[in-house]
Design a protein around this motif. Structure first.
Motif, mmCIF file in Angstrom:
data_model
loop_
_atom_site.group_PDB
_atom_site.id
_atom_site.type_symbol
_atom_site.label_atom_id
_atom_site.label_comp_id
_atom_site.label_asym_id
_atom_site.label_seq_id
_atom_site.Cartn_x
_atom_site.Cartn_y
_atom_site.Cartn_z
ATOM 1 N N GLU A 185 60.792 -41.062 64.822
ATOM 2 C CA GLU A 185 60.255 -40.605 66.096
ATOM 3 C C GLU A 185 59.494 -39.313 65.885
ATOM 4 O O GLU A 185 59.788 -38.545 64.969
ATOM 5 C CB GLU A 185 61.391 -40.382 67.100
ATOM 6 N N ARG A 186 58.530 -39.110 66.770
ATOM 7 C CA ARG A 186 57.721 -37.900 66.682
ATOM 8 C C ARG A 186 58.591 -36.668 66.890
ATOM 9 O O ARG A 186 59.522 -36.681 67.684
ATOM 10 C CB ARG A 186 56.668 -37.965 67.790
ATOM 11 N N SER A 197 51.298 -45.817 64.598
ATOM 12 C CA SER A 197 52.441 -45.744 65.521
ATOM 13 C C SER A 197 52.855 -47.148 65.898
ATOM 14 O O SER A 197 52.016 -48.040 65.968
ATOM 15 C CB SER A 197 52.040 -45.021 66.807
ATOM 16 N N GLY A 217 56.412 -43.167 64.502
ATOM 17 C CA GLY A 217 55.282 -42.926 63.616
ATOM 18 C C GLY A 217 55.656 -43.440 62.239
ATOM 19 O O GLY A 217 56.748 -43.157 61.744
#
Ligand SMILES: Nc1ncnc2c1ncn2[C@@H]1O[C@H](COP(=O)(O)OP(=O)(O)OP(=O)(O)O)[C@@H](O)[C@H]1O
Ligand SMILES: O=C(CO)[C@H](O)[C@H](O)COP(=O)(O)O
Length: 327
Positions: free
Chosen positions: A214-215, A246, A255
């Motif tokens: 995850e970002r 993504s 990502g």
């Protein structure tokens, strides 16, 4: 926090850093955490397999027609209790499954070190387990890759015939899909492995590897992890790819950074040096003397960096009194 001497920071800390690595049998759990183990060393890192928490031995599983991937074939509640104790720094009496005999050896005392790595089929399948892990990783090779690895390992090291492995693979798939694969949704990092685009025949054993996560909201200030574009573009004689995209997974936007092909050692050496410089872990020379490093080996280092980052964020949080959760 000073990250200049991170090894000493971990050593001096009361916190036990717990890392769960989930995935199918022979999916590469040990392989992908090898670099991390080597860098932090046996004085700081201990590990064990959740296979030790099988409830049924090989004969009993065959008799009942149950695979080791079914939760009922495993002592889930004992594992939860033991994980909780290890997280608190306590010694457990750990069971031991013997893959040579297919049965159990006597339980033995097991004390946590500052970093505990648990690999297995279901290490974060329940809410209670997830509570006690600081970092979770799911290793997810494509079926063709996984089955080739499993065949080589189980025939070569575990005494099974090719036919036995093939029928085992088929018998296990429904339980894998039902009980193991869903853990992807809880993983902080997912590693996918597919055949390389540079190895159409699949004979060279080259792989493309992606790390999905995850970002982040923030990066760690002033800590860099450089890719040497000069070395990449000027020295390479072999094909490689680095990509990013993504994707949506279980309602999360992940990502994915993708490595494929072979990378000049000079490029990977800069990453090793960055780990040395930024963390003070001492000399890191996993691939010294090599001309090229594979995508999976390069990804081991990226994963090291990801795991270290989580620990650095935990250190920030511990200054506020928390040790149990990561970012
Ligand atoms: N990145 C890789 N490149 C090439 N071969 C690999 C890779 N990862 C794993 N393998 C092969 O797959 C086999 C199993 O790998 P590994 O022991 O890491 O899996 P595991 O998930 O830890 O297995 P277990 O089920 O015993 O916990 C290894 O013997 C190795 O030959
Ligand atoms: O899924 C597995 C994890 O490694 C094994 O098949 C399971 O642990 C049983 O082991 P064995 O086949 O040696 O009895």
């Amino acid at each position: 926090m000073e990250t200049g001497n991170f090894r000493d920071t971990i050593r001096a800390s009361d916190c036990i850093y717990t890392i769960g690595v989930a995935g199918d049998s022979g999916s590469g759990k040990t392989t992908f955490t090898r670099a991390f183990r080597e860098i932090f060393g046996p004085d700081l890192v201990c590990s064990f397999s959740m296979d030790d928490y099988h409830l049924l031995d090989r004969d009993a599983r065959a008799e009942k027609g149950i695979t080791p991937l079914h939760p009922d074939a495993n002592n889930i509640s004992l594992f939860e209790d033991h994980l909780c104790l290890l997280k608190q720094g306590k010694t457990i009496s750990k069971p031991s499954y013997n893959h040579t005999t297919g049965s159990f050896d006597a339980p033995a005392p097991f004390s946590p070190k500052k970093i505990v790595i648990v690999e297995g089929l279901h290490p974060f399948s329940t809410e209670k387990m997830r509570r006690y892990f600081d970092f979770t990783c799911y290793v997810d090779p494509a079926e063709e890759v996984k089955y080739a690895w499993k065949m080589a390992r189980d025939v070569g090291d575990r005494g099974y015939s090719r036919d036995q492995v093939t029928s085992e693979i088929h018998a296990r798939k429904p339980d894998y899909d039902a009980y193991v694969a869903p853990q992807r949704q809880y993983a902080d990092a997912i590693l996918t492995i597919t055949p390389s685009v540079f190895d159409a025949s699949g004979k060279e054993g080259m792989y493309a590897v992606s790390l999905l996560q995850e970002r982040f909201e923030n990066t760690v200030k002033n800590i860099v992890f450089p890719l040497d574009l000069f070395a990449m573009t000027s020295l390479a004689e072999r094909d490689f790819l680095i990509g990013f995209h993504s994707e949506e997974m279980y309602g999360r936007t992940m990502g994915a950074v993708r490595f494929d092909g072979d990378f000049r050692y000079e490029v990977i050496r800069r990453l090793e040096e960055a780990v040395e410089e930024e963390t003070g872990v001492g000399s890191v020379s996993l691939y010294a003397g090599r001309e090229y490093v594979t995508a999976t080996e390069a990804m081991e280092l990226i994963l090291v960096w990801r795991i270290i980052n989580r620990r650095i964020f935990m250190e920030y949080r511990m200054q506020d009194g928390a040790c149990m959760t990561g970012m």
